[in-house]
Design an enzyme around this catalytic site. Sequence first.
Site, PDB file in Angstrom:
ATOM      1  N   HIS A  95       0.919  -0.999  -0.168  1.00 25.74           N
ATOM      2  CA  HIS A  95       0.145   0.280  -0.140  1.00 25.74           C
ATOM      3  C   HIS A  95       0.657   1.122  -0.369  1.00 25.74           C
ATOM      4  O   HIS A  95       2.295   1.438   0.782  1.00 25.74           O
ATOM      5  CB  HIS A  95      -0.550   0.031   1.599  1.00 25.74           C
ATOM      6  N   HIS A  97       1.305   5.749  -1.315  1.00 23.20           N
ATOM      7  CA  HIS A  97       0.267   7.617  -0.968  1.00 23.20           C
ATOM      8  C   HIS A  97       1.361   7.654  -1.746  1.00 23.20           C
ATOM      9  O   HIS A  97       1.641   8.994  -2.660  1.00 23.20           O
ATOM     10  CB  HIS A  97       0.453   7.724  -0.025  1.00 23.20           C
ATOM     11  N   ASP A 120       1.530  -3.806 -21.010  1.00 23.58           N
ATOM     12  CA  ASP A 120       2.101  -4.676 -19.706  1.00 23.58           C
ATOM     13  C   ASP A 120       2.060  -4.475 -18.546  1.00 23.58           C
ATOM     14  O   ASP A 120       2.321  -5.761 -18.482  1.00 23.58           O
ATOM     15  CB  ASP A 120       3.649  -4.471 -20.290  1.00 23.58           C
ATOM     16  N   HIS A 175      -8.175   7.385  -0.973  1.00 24.04           N
ATOM     17  CA  HIS A 175      -7.216   7.080  -0.238  1.00 24.04           C
ATOM     18  C   HIS A 175      -6.760   6.808  -1.119  1.00 24.04           C
ATOM     19  O   HIS A 175      -5.518   8.136  -1.929  1.00 24.04           O
ATOM     20  CB  HIS A 175      -8.077   5.881  -0.140  1.00 24.04           C
ATOM     21  N   TYR A 233      -8.217 -15.424 -19.907  1.00 22.41           N
ATOM     22  CA  TYR A 233      -8.661 -14.633 -19.516  1.00 22.41           C
ATOM     23  C   TYR A 233      -9.594 -14.476 -18.521  1.00 22.41           C
ATOM     24  O   TYR A 233     -10.547 -15.286 -18.490  1.00 22.41           O
ATOM     25  CB  TYR A 233      -8.709 -12.822 -20.043  1.00 22.41           C
TER      26      TYR A 233
END
Length: 240
Positions: A95, A97, A120, A175, A233
């Site tokens: 995670h 920012h 890609d 966020h 897929y």
Amino acid sequence: MLLKKLREEVLEANLELVKRGLVLYTFGNASGVDREQGLVVIKPSGVDYEKLKPEHMVVTDLEGKIVEGDYRPSSDLDTHTLLYREFAQIGAVVHTHSEFATSFAQTGRAIPALGTTHADYFYGPVPVTRPLSDAAIGGRYVHETGVAIVERFKGVDGVEPIDPLAVPACLVAGHAPFVWGADAHDAAHNAVVLEAVARMAFRTLLLEANPQVVTQALLDRHYFRKHGANATYGQTKEVC
Ligand SMILES: O=C(CO)[C@@H](O)[C@H](O)COP(=O)(O)O
């Protein structure tokens, strides 16, 4: 000390975020999972990256119960563990920012696939979650963050489902991004590329040129090179 190697890999991934300018101070976090033991290694909460050592990492089970650690686990632990439970084939979560990806998240906009660099790494737009409700703010915000990511990829509320192995990232509205990969190095690498393609998309859109959304052929070009010519897929996922 449990999971010495995984601790070192998760530490390296956390430090890569700093090295690449994706986080400031103690922002962001990285974790990895040992699927055989059902254990997660995650960055401790609020500890300066310069001081981080493998022994500072916190080990929890997949429900977030602390198994080993002298520090509090990252405040985003609930999101990481939920993603591990729901996306059975990922090995690590990061995670950040990072500025451009966070700018798209703060505007509630997905990152469009405008070029081969994007195609890609991400088999289509990098999605953004629904806005989190005010009820989610506070104690349940982190859990609701994970729920919103999983719902977006499952295709709840009629949106197109997404294979998390084909698009290893999601923007959390208001966020910032959560990114994942086969292992901690791969997840950190994907986070670095996510920021690069977000920056490219941001500037491409600023140019107001008629951005050429990549064609299916360009999306397929790398996907089948990576997953094999016979891959289908969506069948690479174990997401329920
Ligand atoms: O997104 C946030 C806060 O908004 C967190 O990711 C912090 O940026 C890092 O928290 P710790 O991992 O140190 O608890």
